[in-house]
Design an enzyme around this catalytic site. Structure first.
Site, PDB file in Angstrom:
ATOM      1  N   LYS A  96      69.489 -88.719  65.318  1.00  0.00           N
ATOM      2  CA  LYS A  96      68.890 -88.012  66.454  1.00  0.00           C
ATOM      3  C   LYS A  96      67.859 -86.990  65.993  1.00  0.00           C
ATOM      4  O   LYS A  96      67.122 -86.452  66.809  1.00  0.00           O
ATOM      5  CB  LYS A  96      69.971 -87.292  67.265  1.00  0.00           C
ATOM      6  CG  LYS A  96      71.099 -88.190  67.716  1.00  0.00           C
ATOM      7  CD  LYS A  96      71.056 -88.440  69.194  1.00  0.00           C
ATOM      8  CE  LYS A  96      72.192 -89.359  69.611  1.00  0.00           C
ATOM      9  NZ  LYS A  96      72.063 -89.860  70.960  1.00  0.00           N
TER      10      LYS A  96
ATOM     11  N   ASP B  60      75.490 -95.030  77.691  1.00  0.00           N
ATOM     12  CA  ASP B  60      74.483 -95.672  76.830  1.00  0.00           C
ATOM     13  C   ASP B  60      73.766 -96.794  77.576  1.00  0.00           C
ATOM     14  O   ASP B  60      72.607 -97.063  77.322  1.00  0.00           O
ATOM     15  CB  ASP B  60      75.163 -96.249  75.580  1.00  0.00           C
ATOM     16  CG  ASP B  60      75.721 -95.138  74.711  1.00  0.00           C
ATOM     17  OD1 ASP B  60      74.968 -94.185  74.444  1.00  0.00           O
ATOM     18  OD2 ASP B  60      76.911 -95.209  74.328  1.00  0.00           O
TER      19      ASP B  60
ATOM     20  N   ASN C 225      82.476 -92.450  82.946  1.00  0.00           N
ATOM     21  CA  ASN C 225      83.401 -92.243  81.831  1.00  0.00           C
ATOM     22  C   ASN C 225      84.307 -91.061  82.138  1.00  0.00           C
ATOM     23  O   ASN C 225      84.220 -90.466  83.209  1.00  0.00           O
ATOM     24  CB  ASN C 225      82.629 -92.058  80.521  1.00  0.00           C
ATOM     25  CG  ASN C 225      81.695 -90.868  80.598  1.00  0.00           C
ATOM     26  OD1 ASN C 225      82.131 -89.736  80.795  1.00  0.00           O
ATOM     27  ND2 ASN C 225      80.396 -91.116  80.478  1.00  0.00           N
TER      28      ASN C 225
ATOM     29  N   PRO D 143      67.920 -94.231  78.478  1.00  0.00           N
ATOM     30  CA  PRO D 143      67.165 -93.409  77.527  1.00  0.00           C
ATOM     31  C   PRO D 143      68.111 -92.511  76.725  1.00  0.00           C
ATOM     32  O   PRO D 143      69.156 -92.104  77.228  1.00  0.00           O
ATOM     33  CB  PRO D 143      66.251 -92.566  78.423  1.00  0.00           C
ATOM     34  CG  PRO D 143      66.864 -92.606  79.788  1.00  0.00           C
ATOM     35  CD  PRO D 143      67.640 -93.888  79.881  1.00  0.00           C
ATOM     36  N   ASP D 144      67.756 -92.231  75.479  1.00  0.00           N
ATOM     37  CA  ASP D 144      68.538 -91.310  74.640  1.00  0.00           C
ATOM     38  C   ASP D 144      67.981 -89.904  74.872  1.00  0.00           C
ATOM     39  O   ASP D 144      66.936 -89.535  74.318  1.00  0.00           O
ATOM     40  CB  ASP D 144      68.406 -91.724  73.174  1.00  0.00           C
ATOM     41  CG  ASP D 144      69.304 -90.882  72.263  1.00  0.00           C
ATOM     42  OD1 ASP D 144      69.553 -89.701  72.601  1.00  0.00           O
ATOM     43  OD2 ASP D 144      69.752 -91.408  71.238  1.00  0.00           O
ATOM     44  N   ILE D 145      68.673 -89.144  75.701  1.00  0.00           N
ATOM     45  CA  ILE D 145      68.131 -87.846  76.151  1.00  0.00           C
ATOM     46  C   ILE D 145      67.955 -86.892  74.971  1.00  0.00           C
ATOM     47  O   ILE D 145      66.897 -86.288  74.783  1.00  0.00           O
ATOM     48  CB  ILE D 145      69.051 -87.218  77.225  1.00  0.00           C
ATOM     49  CG1 ILE D 145      69.160 -88.165  78.428  1.00  0.00           C
ATOM     50  CG2 ILE D 145      68.514 -85.851  77.664  1.00  0.00           C
ATOM     51  CD1 ILE D 145      70.150 -87.726  79.490  1.00  0.00           C
TER      52      ILE D 145
END
Ligand code: FMN
Length: 402
Positions: A349, A285, A209, A313-315
């Site tokens: 989150k 993502d 990105n 994974p969502d860090i």
């Protein structure tokens, strides 16, 4: 930053790196300092006082018998007027003088008579730096509360390669700024992520990105300036490592996740746990589900490969869910409904603070505008250079931590 508005006495001693002191003078002025140059006689043999006089618009002092100061005591007047003294370059000889508390010339005398902080930036050939006598002197300076900035390693004027080079002026200004800044995060351990991630499709292609890493690196610098011990997990960017930051380079979201948790796992009875986690990285993502070991060949005709994706994974959420999480700050780059999406992310989150970039076209730019979202409050940081915003944000976070 710690430099703006400060009166800095810049001491230039007898080393080849004296030529860099002219650029350093300019950079300090650019950062908002008033610079008064004092030179040793040897320093004045390398670069003439007229150069510094022209740059600073102030008379340059070399001789302790100089009668230009009304009461004849230049060493007292100059040190009284200073907020800080920086010796750059600091010769081996001058550091020996300082370590012994000698007052053999004007610069050494004003260092001895000072009430303000003093920093030295050593510059000498490798053997001189490694000599046990120099190392003893440097240790003595540290023990006396004098800040030793550098040296760096690399090519030297004498043709050698090794430790002893003075830091480059821009790195020195950064280090001096950090040294003089208020220490709002003193004793704190901070872990940050910055930059994009790169998710490979095959050995030559991948998905990434537009994150430049500039905001995250600026925040890492601001945390160092605030006195924190900083580790930065960086995605693929070509930015130089900020002074005093420990950097771990990664490519993919999974590697970033593992590096972050690996760092957090280092806490033990002997190693302080991290106080703060700032997730600035733009983490992908999804990743291509089926990595190909060899380059996907272009086929004849119009056939295009199908890409399937797997969840990364969502860090940030995984850090916030740890048994004893650090204070977690997330970043969001939304293209629409910034506030609503931001508040939703804050809740999802399970974190206390989310920083939203206002306008998604800030990637790669040096300016930004931020909205800090917390449970029950919002704070807007007006458009400004990222370096400045980073300091304001760190001040805001430090208040919450205390
Ligand atoms: C060409 C030349 C280059 C020198 N470069 C250095 C240097 O990089 N670092 C250093 O510590 N001394 C260097 N020296 C030695 C110092 O100039 C010498 O020790 C001098 O007495 C230092 O005086 P000061 O500490 O009062 O400035 C150099 C000497 C010469 C002649």
């Amino acid at each position: 930053m710690g430099i703006s508005g400060k009166r800095i006495v810049l001491g230039v001693t007898g080393g080849v790196a004296a030529y860099k002191a002219a650029v350093l003078t300019r950079e300090l002025q650019r950062a908002g300092a008033r610079v008064q140059v004092v030179m040793t006689e040897a320093g004045a043999r390398f670069v003439g006082p007229a150069t510094f006089q022209a740059l600073t618009g102030e008379p340059v002092f070399v001789d302790q018998w100089d009668t230009r100061i009304a009461n004849g005591m230049a060493h007292i007047e100059l040190s009284r007027a200073a907020d800080a003294i920086v010796i750059a370059p600091a010769s081996a000889d001058f550091m020996a003088s300082l370590a012994q508390g000698r007052a053999g010339d004007l610069l050494a005398t004003l260092c001895l008579a000072r009430e303000c902080p003093l920093a030295v930036a050593p510059a000498m050939n490798r053997q001189m730096w490694e000599n046990p006598a120099t190392q003893r002197n440097v240790q003595q300076l540290r023990d006396d509360g004098i800040e030793v900035i550098g040296p760096d390693s690399g090519d030297q004027a004498c043709g050698e390669t090794g430790m002893g080079r003075m830091l480059e002026p821009d790195a020195l200004v950064e280090a001096i700024g950090a040294w003089l800044a208020p220490k709002r995060l003193a004793g704190r351990r901070v872990l940050l992520t910055a930059g994009p991630t790169f998710e490979p499709i095959d050995p030559v292609r991948g998905i990434t990105n537009r994150s430049s890493g500039k905001m995250g690196f600026a925040i890492a610098r601001a945390c160092v300036a605030a006195g924190a011990d900083v580790t930065l997990v960086a995605g693929p960017v070509s930015l130089p490592t900020p002074w005093a930051v420990r950097r771990i380079n990664v490519q993919t979201a999974q590697q970033m996740h593992d590096a972050v948790h690996g760092e957090l796992d280092t806490a033990s009875a002997a190693v302080r746990a991290h106080d703060l986690f700032i997730a600035v990285a733009a983490v992908a993502d999804w990743r291509p589900a089926n990595y190909r070991d060899s380059k996907i060949k272009k086929t004849d005709g119009n056939a295009v490969p199908e890409l399937a994706f797997a969840q990364n994974p969502d860090i940030l959420a995984s850090v916030a869910r740890r048994a004893h999480p650090p204070y977690c700050v997330g970043f969001a780059a939304e293209s629409e409904s910034l506030e609503a999406h931001g508040l939703d992310k804050l809740a999802r989150k399970g974190i206390p603070m989310l920083v939203a970039n206002i306008g998604h076209e800030t990637f790669g730019l040096d300016d930004n505008e931020l909205l800090i979202l917390e449970h029950g409050s919002q704070t807007r940081l007006a458009r400004a250079p990222k370096a400045l915003l980073a300091h304001e944000l760190v001040r805001h976070i430090a208040e919450r931590l205390s």
